[in-house]
Design an enzyme around this catalytic site. Sequence first.
Site, PDB file in Angstrom:
ATOM      1  N   CYS A 139      11.806  39.203  45.471  1.00  0.00           N
ATOM      2  CA  CYS A 139      13.042  39.211  46.259  1.00  0.00           C
ATOM      3  C   CYS A 139      14.180  39.906  45.527  1.00  0.00           C
ATOM      4  O   CYS A 139      15.165  40.287  46.136  1.00  0.00           O
ATOM      5  CB  CYS A 139      13.432  37.811  46.702  1.00  0.00           C
ATOM      6  SG  CYS A 139      13.447  36.628  45.366  1.00  0.00           S
ATOM      7  N   HIS A 161      11.422  49.828  30.244  1.00  0.00           N
ATOM      8  CA  HIS A 161      11.856  49.119  31.447  1.00  0.00           C
ATOM      9  C   HIS A 161      10.837  48.045  31.845  1.00  0.00           C
ATOM     10  O   HIS A 161      11.198  46.897  32.082  1.00  0.00           O
ATOM     11  CB  HIS A 161      12.052  50.115  32.594  1.00  0.00           C
ATOM     12  CG  HIS A 161      12.481  49.465  33.873  1.00  0.00           C
ATOM     13  ND1 HIS A 161      13.761  48.999  34.069  1.00  0.00           N
ATOM     14  CD2 HIS A 161      11.792  49.168  35.003  1.00  0.00           C
ATOM     15  CE1 HIS A 161      13.854  48.443  35.268  1.00  0.00           C
ATOM     16  NE2 HIS A 161      12.671  48.536  35.854  1.00  0.00           N
TER      17      HIS A 161
END
Lengths: 271, 423
Positions: B50, B99
């Site tokens: 989400c 990342h």
Amino acid sequence: MVILFELALTFYFAATIVGVVELFRSSKATTRMMMGLAALGFLIHTVNIILRYVLSNHLPITNLHEASSFFAWSIVLLFFYVEYRYRIGLLGSFIMPVVFLIMLSSSILPREIKPLSPVLQSYWLGIHTTLAFIGDAAFAMAAVIGVMYLVQEHFLKRKQLGSLFQRLPNLQILDEINYRLITIGFPLLTLAIITGALWAESAWGSYWRWDPKEVWSLITWFIYVFVLHARLRVGWKGKKAAYLSIIGFAVVLFTFFGVNLLLKGMHTFVR
Amino acid sequence: MKLLVTGLNHKTAPVEVRERLAFDGPKLESGIEALLRLDGVSGGVILSTCNRVEVYLTVQDPERSIPLMKRFLSEFHSIKPESLEDALYFYSGSEGVRHLFRVASSLDSMVVGEPQILGQLKDAFDFALRKKATDVYLNKLMKKAISVAKRVRTETRIAENAVSISYAAVELAKKIFADLETKTFMLLGAGEMAELAVRHLITNGVRDVRVANRTYERGVELAREFCGRAVRFEEFKDELVNTDIIICSTGAPDYVLFKSDMKRIMKERKNRSVFIIDISVPRNVDPAINELDNVYLYDVDDLQEVVDSNMLERRKEAEKAEAIVEEEVEKFLRWETSLDAVPVIVALRQRAEEIKSEELKRLFNRLGGLDERQKRLIETSFTAVVNRLIHPPTVALKEDAEARDSLIVLIRRLYGINGDEEE
């Protein structure tokens, strides 16, 4: 043999230091190191006790040096059991200082093995004293767990939720283990008193002679009756139970050292 | 083969954009399949939560793949490309590795240190594995990311500190009680924050839930939602005898629970511990209750303080975590660049083998009439010569990371090995 005792003492001391360091900054490495040092100390300590057993041909608990050494040994044994069974954090940091202090007092007491007076040479020696020592070790452990409970309780009440709070176990488990240990210690103490009476009968011809050790053991026994009663009937759980177990252990310590050093009686070993 | 990360997260895109880009349900499967059909893509993993949507790809040329990815995302989700322009980020090579490691270690999360992301990443990787969408490089990378996250979790205390009020309440409950499963819980009132705390408690094992609300019907409704039982507000004090955890959040202007009540209740429950969380403002529980033995009362400010200090603690731990990530990125890159040498080494060996077998054949023909043993001896000696000759350059290629790029060029020139023929 002297070396072995000193070596065990040194390892317990090192474990104590690492344990204290662990209170402030713990990592897996410090925990492992503390346990390792304690285990090494315990191993050497065990060899020391066995050697003394072989030399004297009876359980080495017939002078105060040996007795307190055996007492410390029983506490470490119980510590490994509780640690293995419950794996609660930081127990070693609290228990090892106690072990070390008992060992330290043992180290300054006279050590020579004197022949045991013939009346005491009986299988009761092993049974009576082993029961008493393991019972006392359980009370010691209960008191230490009680201290941990009080520390953690203090943090929760005052809302000081630092890193020590994070690493200490929860209150319920501490309270449960405290109770469990007293339910182990109490029957052992009871049996120790009964076997002591039986032994006294066979050695000296009477069950009970109001010897100071006997009196204080009885006082200890009543205190733990009260502890159990207060918990089960009155609902003295948690904080009050923790305090009581500490008071109980203080009396145990007096019965153990105080009676022998300050009061004279049948139990003052062979002098 | 290069890594290309394309994605967006809570920092770069509002929820309206994130939810439109989400690969949920069947979209995940068709998404992965469509990705693998893209030109120059040899492996892919889609991470869709989400808070973030990210696509990890191994591509031949990241520069060329970036515009392709932009088009793919807007076409696949039928979104105008302009609305993605500012939201998307692209990382390739070492930036991409860093990342991913930060995401896995929960350093890039909205709530830094929250533990869910690692599970979500594992699921994403497992799914790609099942769909056979990953290649050797991605497998290695993902496994590494997971182990880096575990290392961060064990070596720092980043995940230990509760940073929301409801989470802090649960953490405190766990320091009072050993097993939340056997504990009974009561929700008093029905504030929104209280509901969140109840949900946290339930996910942590609390099963026996009671709800007491001034309007009984609302209480019944809430109780149904939590699979609990509604209690009439007038009777809640009687229920407290059998309640271990209380969250209080009524709109009452004054105390609804007094010290004298609690004293009586504690006696009746034989002093079993009680944890009371009063998140109502103004407070609904008499603060003096905290003075009673075995009662632990926390109000909203107490909890906020826990959260604040945990935030600070967490920030410190995050710095440690960043250092670990950096170290691991470097290690991974070292492994990755050593891969560059592999095709050259393979080609070099191939070339040597070719020469060897050509020359052997010619020699055998010219000598003629050799028996098997002689042939074998000659061949062994040839092999030894070849091996000894190509051993030093192989070692240099594998081990000398700094000179590797120039060595590759040099060896290709010296031995006449062309660049793109292999694989």
